[in-house]
Design a protein around this motif. Structure first.
Motif, short mmCIF file in Angstrom:
data_model
loop_
_atom_site.label_atom_id
_atom_site.label_comp_id
_atom_site.label_asym_id
_atom_site.label_seq_id
_atom_site.Cartn_x
_atom_site.Cartn_y
_atom_site.Cartn_z
N LEU A 171 0.86 -1.18 0.00
CA LEU A 171 0.00 0.00 0.00
C LEU A 171 0.90 1.24 0.00
O LEU A 171 1.15 1.86 1.03
CB LEU A 171 -0.93 -0.01 1.21
CG LEU A 171 -2.09 0.99 1.18
CD1 LEU A 171 -2.91 0.83 -0.10
CD2 LEU A 171 -2.99 0.78 2.39
N SER A 206 -0.15 -3.37 4.08
CA SER A 206 0.15 -2.08 4.72
C SER A 206 1.66 -1.85 4.78
O SER A 206 2.45 -2.78 4.98
CB SER A 206 -0.44 -2.04 6.12
OG SER A 206 -1.84 -2.11 6.07
N GLU A 209 3.16 2.69 8.02
CA GLU A 209 1.87 3.20 8.47
C GLU A 209 1.98 4.50 9.27
O GLU A 209 0.98 5.19 9.44
CB GLU A 209 1.16 2.14 9.30
CG GLU A 209 0.80 0.89 8.49
CD GLU A 209 0.09 -0.15 9.31
OE1 GLU A 209 -1.12 0.00 9.53
OE2 GLU A 209 0.76 -1.11 9.74
N TYR A 214 1.54 7.78 3.35
CA TYR A 214 0.99 6.43 3.26
C TYR A 214 -0.38 6.36 3.94
O TYR A 214 -1.27 5.63 3.50
CB TYR A 214 1.96 5.42 3.88
CG TYR A 214 3.20 5.22 3.05
CD1 TYR A 214 3.32 4.14 2.19
CD2 TYR A 214 4.26 6.13 3.11
CE1 TYR A 214 4.45 3.94 1.42
CE2 TYR A 214 5.40 5.95 2.34
CZ TYR A 214 5.49 4.86 1.50
OH TYR A 214 6.62 4.68 0.73
N GLN A 215 -0.55 7.13 5.02
CA GLN A 215 -1.85 7.19 5.68
C GLN A 215 -2.90 7.78 4.75
O GLN A 215 -4.05 7.31 4.71
CB GLN A 215 -1.75 8.03 6.95
CG GLN A 215 -0.86 7.42 8.04
CD GLN A 215 -0.64 8.37 9.19
OE1 GLN A 215 -1.24 9.45 9.27
NE2 GLN A 215 0.22 7.98 10.11
N ARG A 218 -3.95 5.20 2.25
CA ARG A 218 -4.81 4.21 2.90
C ARG A 218 -6.24 4.75 3.04
O ARG A 218 -7.21 4.03 2.76
CB ARG A 218 -4.24 3.87 4.28
CG ARG A 218 -5.09 2.93 5.14
CD ARG A 218 -5.24 1.57 4.47
NE ARG A 218 -6.02 0.67 5.29
CZ ARG A 218 -5.50 -0.18 6.17
NH1 ARG A 218 -4.18 -0.22 6.36
NH2 ARG A 218 -6.26 -0.99 6.86
N ASP A 222 -9.44 3.07 1.21
CA ASP A 222 -10.54 2.58 2.04
C ASP A 222 -11.85 3.25 1.65
O ASP A 222 -12.89 2.59 1.54
CB ASP A 222 -10.24 2.85 3.51
CG ASP A 222 -9.18 1.91 4.08
OD1 ASP A 222 -8.84 0.93 3.39
OD2 ASP A 222 -8.70 2.16 5.20
#
Length: 235
Positions: A171, A206, A209, A214-215, A218, A222
């Motif tokens: 990810l 993942s 993190e 990267y957050q 994500r 999502d």
């Protein structure tokens, strides 16, 4: 993603310098030193200054951008000169190496033939060394691992007669996963005849993190996969 910040650049320089200090402290002086990836582009040149007899290799795991994009960076000269501290520079693909050579030609005005650059009185060799995987453990798992066999049966049952599009990536914002989802959404919107005839299975592991970039990826992924039937809602 081209974003330059002077304070962040200075932190990058300091991080490379700390790696250099530790290596120099431990080295005899004539070792073969292998430097990996974009985090340490400045390190080969720093090591060359402190350990001139060392044999230095540098391998870039990620794409090297086209010269017209790379030239946007204010630190472009320093990055190229840092990498060129190595004796051998490795890339994953022919295109990535050509991008690097193009940047060296256009930014630093260097000359070379067949991937060999003349720089600072040395011959710097660039090569293409794609990283592969050992297929044997995967093939063996298909044959003898009960858990793998069960997963395959469940996957086949869930997909049925539909076509399956499969993606397996970390990810990471460099993998293009949000773009892939948007492309799949566009495909279904433009080709309703494929509704219930195709499935996309995206396996994303993942990574990093605690890093903000990267957050954000994500959160976008999502949010998009939770859209009902990949509707026309834009994030």
């Amino acid at each position: 993603q081209v974003r330059y910040d002077e304070a962040e650049w200075e932190a990058y320089v300091q991080a490379n310098r700390r790696f250099c200090e530790v290596i120099v402290r431990e080295a005899r002086g004539d070792e073969c030193i292998w430097v990996h990836d974009y985090h340490l582009c400045l390190l080969p040149a720093m090591l060359r200054t402190s350990l001139p007899a060392a044999r230095i290799g540098f391998f870039l795991h990620t794409p090297f951008p086209p010269p017209e994009l790379f030239r946007i960076l204010p630190c472009r000269d320093a990055l190229l000169e840092g990498i060129l501290g190595a004796d051998v520079i490795g890339f994953q693909t022919f295109g990535y190496r050509q991008n690097f050579l193009g940047a060296a030609y256009r930014v630093l005005g260097l000359e070379g033939t067949t991937g060999v650059l003349a720089y600072a009185g040395r011959q710097v060799v660039s090569g293409i060394y794609p990283i592969s995987v050992d297929p044997a453990p995967f093939l063996e798992a298909l044959q003898v691992d009960p858990a793998t066999a069960m997963e395959l049966r469940q996957l086949e049952e869930s997909v049925g007669s539909r076509k399956l599009l499969l993606g397996m990536d970390r990810l990471d914002y460099s993998k293009g996963i949000p773009e892939r989802l948007r492309a799949y959404q566009w495909f279904l919107a433009e080709h309703p005849e494929w509704h219930e005839q195709v499935s996309l299975l995206q396996v994303s592991v993942s990574s990093r993190e605690k890093v903000l970039a990267y957050q954000e990826v994500r959160r976008e992924v999502d949010a998009r996969v939770l859209l009902p039937e990949f509707g026309d809602v834009e994030l």
